[in-house]
Design an enzyme around this catalytic site. Structure first.
Site, short mmCIF file in Angstrom:
data_model
loop_
_atom_site.label_atom_id
_atom_site.label_comp_id
_atom_site.label_asym_id
_atom_site.label_seq_id
_atom_site.Cartn_x
_atom_site.Cartn_y
_atom_site.Cartn_z
N CYS A 167 0.94 -1.11 0.09
CA CYS A 167 0.04 0.05 -0.04
C CYS A 167 0.79 1.24 0.00
CB CYS A 167 -0.99 -0.10 1.26
SG CYS A 167 -1.97 1.41 1.34
N ASP B 148 -10.47 -2.95 -5.74
CA ASP B 148 -9.60 -2.04 -5.24
C ASP B 148 -9.75 -0.55 -5.65
OD1 ASP B 148 -7.29 -0.60 -4.31
OD2 ASP B 148 -5.92 -2.10 -4.48
N HIS C 126 -8.49 -4.26 -1.42
CA HIS C 126 -7.31 -3.62 -1.30
C HIS C 126 -6.88 -4.10 0.16
CE1 HIS C 126 -4.34 -0.14 -1.47
NE2 HIS C 126 -4.54 0.06 -0.20
#
Length: 254
Positions: free
Chosen positions: A141, A187, A219
């Site tokens: 991330c 996502d 995600h």
């Protein structure tokens, strides 16, 4: 952008079972988590750049230990100088204010001007003190942006990122080494159109690349997925193997 900025999905998820085996120490004024392979070799290193839940999150530490078990010396720094976001943080939380340093006691922001030096200190430590011959970088991330920014000779040799966020197209165009990406089918930060743009850029830059798309996951699945859900558990394990095999291929001498 090649991927969009962080959102609330960047700190939501599940805590996994297991006990970390590595240790916490200081590199200058940066706390780091380190884990050694069974033979204690530091020839091949992996620098893990975390999501915003940070290096003290047990899930991240367990992942670091798993890379170590696969033959890599691992360092994982506190990218946020004590200002990581707790898992499933309750109440109101403004991501923009957090990035700008509004929640940090000393007003430290979480932008490249602050994060880049942390990454550089760790890379230098791995090269000098630990004598790492090759360094691979893992970015989850938030951390994915900094894998891309530092994937150049003399810094990082090989890169891997899962569900990356906030990567500019110009940053992706600047990589100088192999890059693998693990993407979630669901996502909002790295949606289909951003994946396709990223693929086009990676084709243009000419270094080896890989983009694996995992169905049925969202995600954050690579670190914070629900291990009780079979599809998520499979994707998380597969994405980890993807990273290990990528490093084995492009870091270790045949």
């Amino acid at each position: 952008m090649a991927s969009l900025p962080s959102q609330s999905c960047c700190y939501q998820g599940f805590r996994h079972s297991g006990a970390p085996k590595g240790t916490l120490s200081m590199v200058k004024d940066i706390e780091v988590y380190t884990s050694y392979p069974p033979d204690k070799s530091t020839e091949y290193g992996v620098l893990i750049l975390t999501d915003i839940v940070g290096h003290r999150f047990s899930n991240a530490q367990i992942i670091a230990d798993q890379f170590a078990e696969n033959g890599y010396f691992v360092m994982m720094p506190d990218l946020f100088l004590g200002d990581a976001v707790p898992l499933n943080k309750p109440g109101e939380f403004d991501m923009g204010k957090w990035r700008s340093g509004a929640y940090h006691p000393q007003g430290k922001n979480h932008l490249p001007e602050t994060v880049d030096p942390i990454v550089e200190v760790c890379l230098s430590e791995m090269r000098s003190k630990y004598q790492c011959k090759k360094i691979g970088a893992v970015g989850y991330c938030f951390g994915g942006k900094y894998v891309v920014r530092h994937l150049i000779p003399g810094k990082m040799d090989v890169g891997y990122t899962a569900h990356p966020s906030h990567i500019d197209e110009s940053e992706l165009k600047g990589i100088k080494g192999p890059l693998a990406i693990a993407a979630a089918a669901k996502d909002n930060i790295f949606p289909a159109e951003k994946r396709h743009v990223s693929e086009e850029i990676l084709q243009e830059v000419g270094f080896p690349y890989q983009i694996n798309l995992y169905s049925g996951v969202s995600h954050g699945f690579g670190v914070r997925g629900d291990m009780n859900a079979g599809e998520v558990r499979y994707a998380m394990r597969s994405a980890f193997v993807q990273a290990v095999e990528w490093f084995n291929e492009y870091m270790k001498e045949k």
